[in-house]
Motif scaffolding. Structure first.
Motif, short mmCIF file in Angstrom:
data_model
loop_
_atom_site.label_atom_id
_atom_site.label_comp_id
_atom_site.label_asym_id
_atom_site.label_seq_id
_atom_site.Cartn_x
_atom_site.Cartn_y
_atom_site.Cartn_z
N ASN A 54 0.32 -1.44 -0.52
CA ASN A 54 -0.17 -0.04 0.22
C ASN A 54 0.77 1.52 0.61
N GLU A 55 0.21 2.25 -0.59
CA GLU A 55 1.41 3.84 -0.81
C GLU A 55 0.48 4.71 0.53
N VAL A 56 -0.72 3.98 0.27
CA VAL A 56 -1.12 5.20 1.74
C VAL A 56 -1.78 4.56 2.46
N ASP A 57 -2.46 4.95 3.93
CA ASP A 57 -3.21 4.05 5.15
C ASP A 57 -4.33 4.15 4.48
N GLN A 58 -5.43 3.99 5.70
CA GLN A 58 -6.66 3.97 5.90
C GLN A 58 -7.06 5.43 5.60
N PHE A 59 -6.25 6.81 6.41
CA PHE A 59 -5.86 7.73 6.06
C PHE A 59 -5.67 8.60 5.69
N GLY A 60 -5.54 8.31 4.02
CA GLY A 60 -4.61 8.31 3.11
C GLY A 60 -3.21 9.08 3.56
N ARG A 61 -2.71 8.78 4.16
CA ARG A 61 -1.57 9.22 4.63
C ARG A 61 0.18 8.52 3.99
N VAL A 62 1.02 9.14 3.40
CA VAL A 62 1.99 7.95 2.90
C VAL A 62 2.57 7.71 3.17
N GLN A 63 2.79 6.21 3.10
CA GLN A 63 3.20 4.96 3.66
C GLN A 63 4.46 4.42 2.73
N ARG A 64 5.31 3.83 3.06
CA ARG A 64 6.26 3.23 2.68
C ARG A 64 6.55 1.57 3.19
N ALA A 65 7.68 0.54 2.13
CA ALA A 65 7.51 -0.31 2.52
C ALA A 65 8.66 -0.78 3.57
N VAL A 66 8.58 -1.43 4.53
CA VAL A 66 9.64 -1.96 5.96
C VAL A 66 11.14 -1.90 4.68
N THR A 67 11.55 -1.32 5.05
CA THR A 67 13.54 -1.22 5.07
C THR A 67 14.05 -1.30 6.04
N PRO A 68 15.83 -1.58 5.40
CA PRO A 68 16.40 -1.46 6.75
C PRO A 68 16.72 0.17 7.14
N GLN A 69 17.10 1.09 6.10
CA GLN A 69 16.60 2.66 6.37
C GLN A 69 15.02 2.70 7.22
N THR A 70 14.12 2.68 7.11
CA THR A 70 12.72 2.34 8.17
C THR A 70 13.37 2.44 9.41
N PHE A 71 13.71 1.06 9.59
CA PHE A 71 14.30 0.21 10.50
C PHE A 71 14.63 1.11 11.63
N GLY A 75 -4.03 8.19 23.57
CA GLY A 75 -4.32 8.10 22.60
C GLY A 75 -3.93 8.52 21.76
N VAL A 76 -5.38 8.71 20.76
CA VAL A 76 -4.18 9.90 19.46
C VAL A 76 -4.50 11.20 19.59
N THR A 77 -4.05 11.69 19.62
CA THR A 77 -2.61 13.51 20.38
C THR A 77 -2.83 14.30 19.18
N ASP A 78 -3.50 15.24 18.88
CA ASP A 78 -2.58 15.95 17.71
C ASP A 78 -1.96 17.00 18.09
N THR A 79 -0.46 16.21 17.27
CA THR A 79 0.74 16.87 17.41
C THR A 79 0.91 17.91 16.91
N GLY A 80 -0.06 17.67 16.03
CA GLY A 80 -0.03 18.38 14.05
C GLY A 80 -0.92 17.76 12.91
N TRP A 81 -0.51 16.77 13.48
CA TRP A 81 -0.83 15.00 12.09
C TRP A 81 -2.28 15.14 11.55
N VAL A 82 -2.93 15.35 13.05
CA VAL A 82 -4.49 14.78 12.77
C VAL A 82 -5.07 15.39 11.25
N ASN A 83 -5.84 14.47 10.59
CA ASN A 83 -6.65 15.27 9.83
C ASN A 83 -7.76 14.57 10.05
N ASP A 84 -9.25 15.63 8.78
CA ASP A 84 -10.26 15.21 9.18
C ASP A 84 -10.70 13.29 9.40
N ALA A 85 -9.56 12.74 8.30
CA ALA A 85 -10.45 10.75 8.78
C ALA A 85 -10.06 10.73 9.86
#
Length: 260
Positions: free
Chosen positions: A117-134, A214-224
């Motif tokens: 998946n290139e986006v998650d359930q909220f439309g945000r960008v996702q990426r594959a697990v890689t050594p770099q993301t780890f 829980g979900v805390t709005d530190t700026g990233w929370v969108n309407d979805a």
């Protein structure tokens, strides 16, 4: 305002960390604020506020604390640098005195997945697990958190300390964190390190706990996200952390405290 304690709060230029720094300062704690300015990868589904916060310094947080009569000092540091923990403790000791409160709040957050998946359930960008993301996630949330606790413990024991507080921020859980798998795994590691510290350092007057907001709005929370989850503000999380760092929480240790 006289201070009885000195705290290091990581990732405190914005969001929960900034709110915690202000709450501790209001209790008379001198606070060393750590932060790292960086530009996250673009994401059209994340509000611009998030990117502005991540790229900001900590001058406003320090100024607000000082104007309220508290004591604060800010240091920009990349916690992925293995020399950062000792440098931060050296700085805090030079400016304020021995550190007896540690709040592991900073995160190297990346959103990765085992799916295509290139986006998650909220439309945000996702990426594959890689050594770099780890590496990006574990270097900050797990390794830096562990080494900061180790630095805290070493100095506490060396000076014969008998009072200390460690608090970490966590997310996900023991059953994984689908869609944010490296984030969840790194936080699980920090949970384990912190609960080990609670057991090992208890004879030396140190408590150690994790807080799972829980979900805390530190700026990233969108309407979805708002449509699906109740959303807290950082100022609702910070008093819990401040309590755990107080004398009143002397008997509270070895917990993962879930906030709704």
């Amino acid at each position: 305002m006289e201070h009885r304690h000195t705290a290091i709060v990581t990732g405190a230029n914005q969001g929960i960390g900034a709110a915690v720094a202000r709450a501790l300062a209001a209790q008379g704690v001198a606070v060393l604020i750590t932060y790292l300015r960086y530009a996250p990868a673009p994401d059209p589904q994340v509000p611009d506020e998030y990117f502005r916060a991540r790229e900001s310094g900590a001058d406003d947080v320090v100024a607000a604390i000082v104007e309220s009569g508290g004591r604060a000092h800010a240091v920009e540091a990349d916690l992925a640098d293995v020399s950062a923990p000792a440098m931060l403790f050296d700085t805090a000791e030079r400016v304020f005195g021995p550190v007896d409160v540690l709040v592991n709040n900073a995160s190297g957050w990346v959103q990765d997945t085992f799916l295509a998946n290139e986006v998650d359930q909220f439309g945000r960008v996702q990426r594959a697990v890689t050594p770099q993301t780890f590496d990006a996630q574990f270097a900050v949330d797990a390794r830096a958190g562990a080494v900061l606790i180790a630095e805290f413990a070493r100095r506490h024991l060396a000076r014969g300390g008998n009072w200390g507080r460690i608090v970490g921020m966590t997310s996900g859980g023991p059953d994984g964190f689908p869609g944010e798998v490296s984030y969840g795994a790194a936080k699980a590691a920090l949970n384990n390190y912190t609960l080990s510290a609670a057991a090992e350092l208890a004879p030396h007057g140190v408590t150690a706990n994790m807080v799972k907001p829980g979900v805390t709005d530190t700026g990233w929370v969108n309407d979805a996200v708002r449509e699906r989850f109740p959303v807290a503000m950082p100022e609702e999380v910070a008093p819990v952390v401040a309590f755990l760092c107080s004398d009143a929480a002397a008997r509270v240790t070895g917990n993962i405290i879930l906030l709704r």
